[in-house]
Design a protein around this motif. Structure first.
Motif, PDB file in Angstrom:
ATOM      1  N   THR A  84     -41.236  -4.113 -15.406  1.00 58.97           N
ATOM      2  CA  THR A  84     -41.278  -3.346 -13.911  1.00 58.97           C
ATOM      3  C   THR A  84     -40.017  -3.308 -13.081  1.00 58.97           C
ATOM      4  OG1 THR A  84     -43.669  -3.291 -13.879  1.00 58.97           O
ATOM      5  CG2 THR A  84     -42.682  -2.638 -12.004  1.00 58.97           C
ATOM      6  N   MET A  85     -39.534  -4.648 -13.100  1.00 63.21           N
ATOM      7  CA  MET A  85     -38.246  -4.752 -12.227  1.00 63.21           C
ATOM      8  C   MET A  85     -37.131  -4.258 -12.859  1.00 63.21           C
ATOM      9  SD  MET A  85     -38.482  -8.541 -10.494  1.00 63.21           S
ATOM     10  CE  MET A  85     -39.793  -9.404 -11.350  1.00 63.21           C
ATOM     11  N   TRP A  86     -36.842  -4.482 -14.309  1.00 63.91           N
ATOM     12  CA  TRP A  86     -35.945  -3.736 -15.106  1.00 63.91           C
ATOM     13  C   TRP A  86     -35.966  -2.051 -14.840  1.00 63.91           C
ATOM     14  CZ3 TRP A  86     -36.940  -7.615 -19.158  1.00 63.91           C
ATOM     15  CH2 TRP A  86     -35.738  -8.466 -19.259  1.00 63.91           C
ATOM     16  N   PHE A  87     -37.297  -1.711 -15.039  1.00 64.60           N
ATOM     17  CA  PHE A  87     -37.573  -0.347 -14.861  1.00 64.60           C
ATOM     18  C   PHE A  87     -37.116   0.377 -13.478  1.00 64.60           C
ATOM     19  CE2 PHE A  87     -40.798   3.233 -14.063  1.00 64.60           C
ATOM     20  CZ  PHE A  87     -40.228   4.244 -14.894  1.00 64.60           C
ATOM     21  N   ALA A  88     -37.382  -0.395 -12.499  1.00 67.76           N
ATOM     22  CA  ALA A  88     -36.976  -0.111 -11.036  1.00 67.76           C
ATOM     23  C   ALA A  88     -35.565   0.039 -10.737  1.00 67.76           C
ATOM     24  CB  ALA A  88     -37.557  -1.219 -10.163  1.00 67.76           C
ATOM     25  N   GLN A  89     -34.777  -0.797 -11.447  1.00 69.17           N
ATOM     26  CA  GLN A  89     -33.178  -0.849 -11.281  1.00 69.17           C
ATOM     27  C   GLN A  89     -32.602   0.410 -11.830  1.00 69.17           C
ATOM     28  OE1 GLN A  89     -31.763  -2.559  -9.342  1.00 69.17           O
ATOM     29  NE2 GLN A  89     -32.616  -4.433  -8.933  1.00 69.17           N
ATOM     30  N   LEU A  90     -33.265   0.911 -12.923  1.00 64.21           N
ATOM     31  CA  LEU A  90     -32.767   2.185 -13.314  1.00 64.21           C
ATOM     32  C   LEU A  90     -32.636   3.173 -12.377  1.00 64.21           C
ATOM     33  CD1 LEU A  90     -34.720   2.434 -16.875  1.00 64.21           C
ATOM     34  CD2 LEU A  90     -32.469   1.666 -16.586  1.00 64.21           C
ATOM     35  N   PHE A  91     -33.756   3.195 -11.690  1.00 62.47           N
ATOM     36  CA  PHE A  91     -33.678   4.147 -10.509  1.00 62.47           C
ATOM     37  C   PHE A  91     -32.812   3.978  -9.452  1.00 62.47           C
ATOM     38  CE2 PHE A  91     -37.545   5.234 -12.783  1.00 62.47           C
ATOM     39  CZ  PHE A  91     -37.576   6.306 -12.759  1.00 62.47           C
ATOM     40  N   CYS A  92     -32.574   2.571  -8.923  1.00 55.30           N
ATOM     41  CA  CYS A  92     -31.895   2.035  -7.965  1.00 55.30           C
ATOM     42  C   CYS A  92     -30.350   2.219  -8.068  1.00 55.30           C
ATOM     43  CB  CYS A  92     -32.085   0.594  -7.751  1.00 55.30           C
ATOM     44  SG  CYS A  92     -31.709  -0.349  -6.197  1.00 55.30           S
ATOM     45  N   ILE A  93     -30.026   1.866  -9.390  1.00 51.42           N
ATOM     46  CA  ILE A  93     -28.670   2.140  -9.905  1.00 51.42           C
ATOM     47  C   ILE A  93     -28.257   3.780  -9.856  1.00 51.42           C
ATOM     48  CG2 ILE A  93     -26.959   2.017 -11.717  1.00 51.42           C
ATOM     49  CD1 ILE A  93     -28.350  -0.687 -12.449  1.00 51.42           C
ATOM     50  N   ALA A  94     -29.068   4.447 -10.392  1.00 48.26           N
ATOM     51  CA  ALA A  94     -28.835   5.831 -10.348  1.00 48.26           C
ATOM     52  C   ALA A  94     -28.691   6.508  -9.033  1.00 48.26           C
ATOM     53  CB  ALA A  94     -30.073   6.653 -11.140  1.00 48.26           C
ATOM     54  N   GLY A  95     -29.723   6.161  -8.081  1.00 41.24           N
ATOM     55  CA  GLY A  95     -29.762   6.339  -6.615  1.00 41.24           C
ATOM     56  C   GLY A  95     -28.419   5.972  -6.089  1.00 41.24           C
ATOM     57  N   TRP A  96     -28.014   4.720  -6.196  1.00 39.13           N
ATOM     58  CA  TRP A  96     -26.602   4.546  -5.294  1.00 39.13           C
ATOM     59  C   TRP A  96     -25.583   5.428  -6.080  1.00 39.13           C
ATOM     60  CZ3 TRP A  96     -26.630   2.609  -0.971  1.00 39.13           C
ATOM     61  CH2 TRP A  96     -27.685   1.602  -0.595  1.00 39.13           C
ATOM     62  N   LEU A  97     -25.371   5.480  -7.253  1.00 38.83           N
ATOM     63  CA  LEU A  97     -24.461   6.415  -7.865  1.00 38.83           C
ATOM     64  C   LEU A  97     -24.339   7.777  -7.214  1.00 38.83           C
ATOM     65  CD1 LEU A  97     -24.417   5.079 -11.707  1.00 38.83           C
ATOM     66  CD2 LEU A  97     -22.647   4.731  -9.999  1.00 38.83           C
TER      67      LEU A  97
END
Length: 470
Positions: free
Chosen positions: A101-114
């Protein structure tokens, strides 16, 4: 004589075993420390996202021509996205694991910052903020739950409170560098803790309690052994996990409506009640738009943000230390009382300013009120509701209950974040009087409802709350 010697030897053996178990129980290994650090990298990401909307407001509104309403929408979209992340947080953490779940969350976090960093209009800006918020919603459930499930009971509260500490670190960092770094570069800096967590998640164990729930007993014991040390005897802890899971699995499979059964009412009321108090106290608005409050009170926002950044981390460290010294209840009561008094001070400050009274003192009173409010929040109310949430729900309803509690938290956070700027423009004094009233009601709620969980096993806490109405 021989029988007496045998009796003494038996007593000595029992005492030795007890001491050995106590030592194993109290041991904090490097694996526990590292696993906690890796998980709270997600909390650091949340702190960065929360601080971003305060320090980037001037730059974004100038460069992209946003109105107050448009920027309020942008700021609140993180909490709106977190609502949707919260809906999936419990189920995702059970299906793909806490690490997954933490890996999954980071996909959205990275996409959001970009998306924020390269935004040319409000559509990409808002989409990026929403995506970052979705990740925050996942983090807000899975991080405290994971830490609570891997740490020994005597330090569980302090370790889960590290979640709040790292949020404060991210917030403080952005309060400082946001005064000097362009808002686009600031978004790119937010990618650093994301990348760090993505890489380090490979090296930490999965939650032993989740592995036990999945029926993977050998992996559960292996995870416990890795967390407690090679020489530790984990058989008793593994047995307690197994027995608790078997006990709750004897009934029908858990459904979302099961959490509303009478036996779970105390835990659900406590979990949701603390989250409502955390958000309706005004904390999202104060943290997201602290610069606007300073400006409204006549205090320089850049100086105020720098001073806040300097004191937030020590205050959170103090909370981390006190959570196992004072206990959850006293620290919650102290924190809520401090927020209550500071809200009243801010209400008086803005009231004096509206009537043209004590104009020379209003900036100082505003500064003291804001710093006091955020400091009191950081010491207790910022992290302890998540600590208690991670402790009170049994494994069979943890997904459903955790989802409901986390969703309630982010829904009301979104309401406050969206309405705050409009409320301040309407009546700043009245706004903080509302927050004062909510904090006062929260003190009564904590005193009447919230139990002390310090030094107790998760199984003991959950059994006592489940049996409360039996």
């Amino acid at each position: 004589m021989t029988m007496s010697e045998n009796q003494r030897n038996l007593e000595a053996g029992l005492l030795l075993n007890k001491n050995r178990n106590d030592i194993n129980e109290c041991r904090i290994t490097a694996v526990v420390l590292f696993s906690t650090f890796v998980s709270v990298c997600g909390s650091f990401c949340y702190g960065c996202a929360a601080g971003y909307s305060s320090v980037a407001q001037t730059g974004i509104t100038t460069d992209l021509g946003l109105s107050v309403a448009q920027y309020s929408m942008f700021g609140s979209l993180m909490t709106f996205g977190a609502m949707f992340g919260a809906i999936f947080s419990g189920k995702a953490s059970d299906l793909i694991g806490r690490k997954g779940t933490m890996w999954f969350a980071q996909l959205f976090c990275i996409a959001g910052w970009l998306a924020i960093a390269f935004a040319k209009d409000t559509i990409w800006l808002d989409a990026g903020r929403f995506s970052t918020g979705f990740a925050v919603g996942l983090f807000s459930y899975v991080i405290p739950v994971y830490i609570a499930e891997i740490t020994p009971k005597h330090v569980r509260g302090a370790f889960v409170f590290a979640n709040q500490l790292m949020q404060s670190c991210g917030l403080s960092l952005y309060y400082v560098i946001g005064n000097f770094v362009h808002w686009r570069n600031l978004a790119l800096i937010g990618l650093i803790p994301c990348a760090l967590q993505v890489l380090t998640l490979f090296f930490i164990p999965e939650s032993p309690r989740l592995l036990g729930k999945w029926g993977r007993e050998e992996e559960c014991k292996a995870s416990l052994q890795r967390l407690r040390g090679d020489e530790a005897d984990v058989s008793e802890e593994a047995y307690a996990i197994k027995e608790t899971i078997v006990l709750f699995d004897q009934g029908p499979k858990s459904r979302i409506m099961d959490v509303f059964q009478r036996r779970y009412a105390p835990a659900l009321v406590i979990g949701v009640g603390l989250m409502l108090l955390q958000q309706l106290s005004g904390s999202p608005g104060v943290i997201f738009y602290v610069g606007s409050i300073f400006n409204k009170g006549g205090f320089p926002s850049d100086i105020g943000s720098m001073i806040l950044a300097a004191i937030m981390i020590p205050k959170s460290l103090l909370g981390l230390i006190l959570v196992e010294k004072m206990g959850r209840r006293p620290l919650l009561l102290t924190s809520a009382s401090g927020m209550c008094l500071c809200s009243l001070l801010l209400a008086f400050s803005f009231s004096f300013r509206s009537y043209g009274m004590l104009d020379e003192l209003t900036p100082i009173l505003t500064f003291i009120g804001v710093v006091g409010f955020i400091s009191a929040f950081a010491v207790g109310m910022g992290g302890l509701p998540w600590v208690i949430m991670s402790e009170i729900f049994p494994m069979n309803v943890k997904v459903s209950a955790g989802t409901i509690v986390t969703l309630a938290n982010w829904f009301f956070s979104w309401i406050v974040a969206l309405a705050f700027n409009f409320m301040i423009e309407w009546n700043a004094s009245g706004t903080f009087l509302i927050f004062f009233s909510i904090c006062a009601a929260g003190i009564a709620f904590i005193y009447a409802m919230v139990p002390e969980t310090k030094g107790r096993t998760l199984e003991d806490i959950q059994a006592s709350l489940t049996d409360f109405l039996q």
